[in-house]
Design an enzyme around this catalytic site. Structure first.
Site, short mmCIF file in Angstrom:
data_model
loop_
_atom_site.label_atom_id
_atom_site.label_comp_id
_atom_site.label_asym_id
_atom_site.label_seq_id
_atom_site.Cartn_x
_atom_site.Cartn_y
_atom_site.Cartn_z
N CYS A 94 41.73 52.87 46.59
CA CYS A 94 40.25 51.85 46.70
C CYS A 94 40.24 50.87 45.77
CB CYS A 94 39.28 52.95 47.11
SG CYS A 94 37.98 51.74 46.95
N CYS B 154 35.48 45.21 49.70
CA CYS B 154 36.42 45.48 49.38
C CYS B 154 37.54 44.73 48.25
CB CYS B 154 37.29 45.61 51.03
SG CYS B 154 38.74 46.21 50.97
#
Length: 287
Positions: A227, A81
């Site tokens: 993202c 992430c």
């Protein structure tokens, strides 16, 4: 007499990176949260609300100041992430774990160098992109290709690039991100069986040699405002194909990230914000 069950308490920090939001837990002395607890925390109506849950751990490598684990909103684990890495970096600085302008963090996918550029801006070396199908993994295709084609089963055929940034990504180039069928095609690609267990699906439009627009349908969360690993994936794909320069701005619904990739053997570098929103205590019977 009615006995009321007293819920346990769980301190947390709410953070976001370009709108990609997180519940951050200090798990250095505690167990992993259960999938049920992750789903409860992520619930935007009955919980705190987030795209992912980040758990701070003791470092796993000698040069890291901390490690972190990642759970998606549906309670499943994730290996990478990018926006979360920046938020963990900011958390580590505030907690006094990181005292200089450069340090390292351990994630499930490896160790990442971090540079503190100012109080809320961080540069993270995410990963060296991997394009070989077996390293993503991508199934049903023999040999590495710039673009793959797939029939999604409803008469829709898509052409996509595939890359791992420590987690799997499919990147589809579109004429207009605003009208791209992000949810429909994103879910179809995820359900296609081409990527196991699943994949993040990015929809990218090249505006210029140094500017890209992007929307991403993430596994376990759906479309998010940003993202970080998806921005790195899209940039790496487009750089490798010669569509953009080696240093680009990626514009997402929640904000802008700067992505650079010095050469094919180097880590992709991601620069962007990390913001604290609030701190609180979550009450839940399963804590």
């Amino acid at each position: 007499m009615i006995r009321m069950r007293t819920p346990s308490t769980l301190p947390f920090t709410k953070m976001h990176g370009a709108g990609n939001d997180f519940v951050v837990l200090d798990l250095r002395d505690g167990p992993d949260p259960s999938p049920e607890l992750c789903r409860a925390l992520a619930d935007r109506h009955k919980g705190v609300g987030c795209d992912l849950v980040l758990g701070i751990r003791e470092p796993r490598s000698a040069r890291a100041v901390a490690a972190f684990d990642i759970w998606t909103a549906d309670g499943s684990r994730s290996a990478q992430c990018g926006n979360g890495a920046r938020c963990v970096a900011a958390w580590a600085v505030r907690a006094g774990l990181a005292r200089g302008p450069r340090f390292a963090l351990d994630s499930p996918s490896g160790t990442h160098e971090v540079d503190v550029l100012d109080a809320d801006t961080f540069r993270v070396a995410l990963a060296v992109p991997r394009f070989a199908p077996e390293s993503i993994p991508l199934f049903g295709h023999d040999g590495e290709q710039d673009l793959y084609e797939a029939d999604l089963g409803d008469g829709t055929r898509v052409r996509f690039a595939a890359v791992s940034m420590g987690n799997p990504h499919a990147v589809i180039e579109v004429d207009d991100t605003a009208t791209a069928p992000v949810a429909r095609v994103g879910r179809a690609v995820q359900a296609s069986g081409l990527f196991l267990p699943t994949v993040n699906v990015g929809f990218a439009r090249v505006e210029s040699r140094d500017r890209v627009h992007l929307r991403v349908h993430e596994y376990g969360a759906g479309e998010t405002l940003a993202c970080g690993s998806g921005a790195c994936a899209a940039a790496a794909v487009l750089m490798r194909r010669g569509r953009v320069d080696r240093n680009v701005s990626v514009v997402l619904p929640g904000g802008e990230l700067r992505i650079s990739w010095p050469d094919d053997a180097a880590d992709v570098l991601m620069t962007g914000p990390a913001a604290f929103v609030y701190e609180g205590t979550f009450l839940h019977a399963s804590v």
